[in-house]
Design an enzyme around this catalytic site. Structure first.
Site, PDB file in Angstrom:
ATOM      1  N   GLY A 174     -34.595 -12.895 -39.414  1.00  0.00           N
ATOM      2  CA  GLY A 174     -34.649 -11.735 -38.518  1.00  0.00           C
ATOM      3  C   GLY A 174     -34.605 -12.163 -37.073  1.00  0.00           C
ATOM      4  O   GLY A 174     -34.214 -13.299 -36.776  1.00  0.00           O
ATOM      5  N   ASN A 175     -34.956 -11.294 -36.173  1.00  0.00           N
ATOM      6  CA  ASN A 175     -35.032 -11.658 -34.756  1.00  0.00           C
ATOM      7  C   ASN A 175     -36.117 -10.825 -34.079  1.00  0.00           C
ATOM      8  O   ASN A 175     -36.725  -9.964 -34.705  1.00  0.00           O
ATOM      9  CB  ASN A 175     -33.662 -11.490 -34.074  1.00  0.00           C
ATOM     10  CG  ASN A 175     -33.171 -10.065 -34.143  1.00  0.00           C
ATOM     11  OD1 ASN A 175     -33.774  -9.172 -33.564  1.00  0.00           O
ATOM     12  ND2 ASN A 175     -32.076  -9.843 -34.880  1.00  0.00           N
ATOM     13  N   HIS A 176     -36.345 -11.106 -32.801  1.00  0.00           N
ATOM     14  CA  HIS A 176     -37.498 -10.506 -32.111  1.00  0.00           C
ATOM     15  C   HIS A 176     -37.231  -9.121 -31.529  1.00  0.00           C
ATOM     16  O   HIS A 176     -38.054  -8.604 -30.781  1.00  0.00           O
ATOM     17  CB  HIS A 176     -37.963 -11.428 -30.979  1.00  0.00           C
ATOM     18  CG  HIS A 176     -38.545 -12.713 -31.475  1.00  0.00           C
ATOM     19  ND1 HIS A 176     -39.698 -12.754 -32.233  1.00  0.00           N
ATOM     20  CD2 HIS A 176     -38.133 -13.997 -31.341  1.00  0.00           C
ATOM     21  CE1 HIS A 176     -39.969 -14.008 -32.537  1.00  0.00           C
ATOM     22  NE2 HIS A 176     -39.040 -14.774 -32.013  1.00  0.00           N
TER      23      HIS A 176
END
Ligand code: CTP
Length: 400
Positions: A209-211
């Site tokens: 995923g990412n932030h």
């Protein structure tokens, strides 16, 4: 009024008891209500009643004496979609028109980013006094909406004009204000917005995923709703509170492929596309059915390319105005220009991770906009709500 944030300011007049009814009416419409009271108003209505009905703590002083915490007038000013002061006494009216700032309510009025609406209430001679008229005129000239006092029996026993407008009338005034905020250039348009990250599963318990928090996309969706648009919000996994409106359809997705599928099913009927999602460029080639057990010292994960959702929308553009985002760490403008052309965009919103307070997770952002006529416009660091306004305002000017 679903999701609308109403800040209610209560000052010390007998009509303050009627605010309990106004809070109930507002809550019934789905609005969120927070209240600020002047110290004098608690002689007329208990803060406990106000806090219980509104479902939020009440701000009275700058400091909460029990725990030493601060009631931040600036935060109230940023939070509210509208500040309604009812009842408005002659005293607070006079202070507002003079810019006096000796309590939390007045400091919040001066910090307000959104519209203020007031419902004056006082005895008939006070209301008819030239000073009161002058002060109300001054407030109106400053952009405050006045809901005039009504005629009837007053607390003094006299009959005349000075009674606070009934809660139903104040509610109508608030509703009418939100109606005027709708923009004819946007009202009735259908807008598709992608927001948040995508999660690409590795196995049943792990993902890539990412932030991205989704805050930017949700703020843009709210702004379009405020302007009267119909919004399809296609959201990756976020921790944000659901937006609420009868004009909103939120589609929750997890992966890039799911996001693409949702976009494809909605795109044809849309007039505007805002692609703010941080889509994972790659996903694991295989998703393990069972949790992957620890074995060797190294593990290789083979990734395959995800579909470029924005490019698909650009390739399938018929009538839509299409807006993309570019979050870069270097060569911002050059990279954004390439994305603008490759994805057939009308304009691209650029932000750089090199800018303090910009990008993932923050409540602020610092953007520049580059359009397909090579116009470049840079904006200051602002709250994401204000950035959303800037983007939508740019789109309105671009489209006319
Ligand atoms: N985007 C998309 N689908 C993808 C990748 C990106 O819809 N698979 C959209 C984003 O929502 C954003 C724009 O494309 O509006 C640019 O995203 P970004 O990640 O900056 O660019 P990429 O095209 O992925 O290029 P790179 O990662 O190489 O910078």
């Amino acid at each position: 009024m679903q999701g609308k944030r109403i800040l209610l300011g209560i000052t010390g007049g007998i009509a303050a008891y009627k605010i309990a009814f106004l809070i109930r009416l507002l809550k019934k419409t789905g609005a969120e209500v927070k209240c600020i009271m002047t110290p004098a108003s608690s002689d007329f209505i208990s803060p406990l009643v106000v806090s219980t009905l509104s479902g939020n703590p009440v701000g009275i002083e700058f400091w909460n004496r029990e725990d030493g915490s601060w009631n931040n007038h600036v935060e109230y000013g940023l939070w509210a979609d509208v500040f309604v002061i009812a009842p408005l006494t002659a005293n607070t009216l006079s202070k507002m028109s003079a810019g006096t700032c000796d309590n939390l309510l007045l400091a919040t009025y001066l910090s307000m980013k959104s519209k203020s609406i007031v419902a004056p209430a006082m005895d008939l001679d006070m209301y008819a006094h030239p000073t009161t008229k002058r002060n109300l005129d001054k407030l109106e000239a400053d952009g405050v909406k006045i809901i005039p006092a009504e005629s009837g029996q007053l607390a003094s026993g006299l009959d005349g004009t000075g009674r606070m407008a009934e809660p139903e009338t104040i509610l109508d005034g608030i509703l009418a204000y939100f109606e005027t905020k709708k923009d004819p250039r946007i009202k009735g348009k259908k807008v598709l917005i992608t927001a948040g990250p995508t999660y690409e599963n590795i196995d049943p318990v792990r993902f890539i995923g990412n932030h991205s928090s989704g805050k930017m996309g949700y703020a843009i969706a709210q702004k379009f709703l405020d302007d009267g648009a119909e919004v399809i919000l296609i959201s990756g996994p976020t921790k944000l509170k659901e937006l609420e409106s009868s004009k909103l359809k939120t589609i929750h997705v997890r992966s890039a492929n799911e996001m693409l599928e949702a976009v494809q099913s909605e795109w044809d009927s849309c007039d505007i596309g805002i692609f703010s999602a941080a889509v994972a460029d790659y996903r694991p080639a295989e998703v393990a059915e069972q949790k992957i057990k620890k074995s060797d010292d190294e593990m290789v994960l083979r990734l395959v390319k995800n579909p470029d959702i924005l490019k698909w929308a650009g390739d399938n553009k018929t009538k839509q105005v299409l807006v993309g985002f570019a979050l870069e760490t270097n060569n911002l403008q050059e990279n954004a220009q390439k994305k603008l052309e490759k994805k057939n965009l009308n304009f691209i919103v650029m932000n750089s991770l090199a800018d303090q307070g910009a990008g993932f997770g923050h409540d602020t952002n610092k953007i520049s906009i580059l359009d397909d006529h090579n116009n470049l416009r840079s904006f200051e660091l602002k709250s994401k709500k204000e950035v959303a306004n800037d983007i939508v305002e740019y789109l309105k000017i671009y489209s006319t």
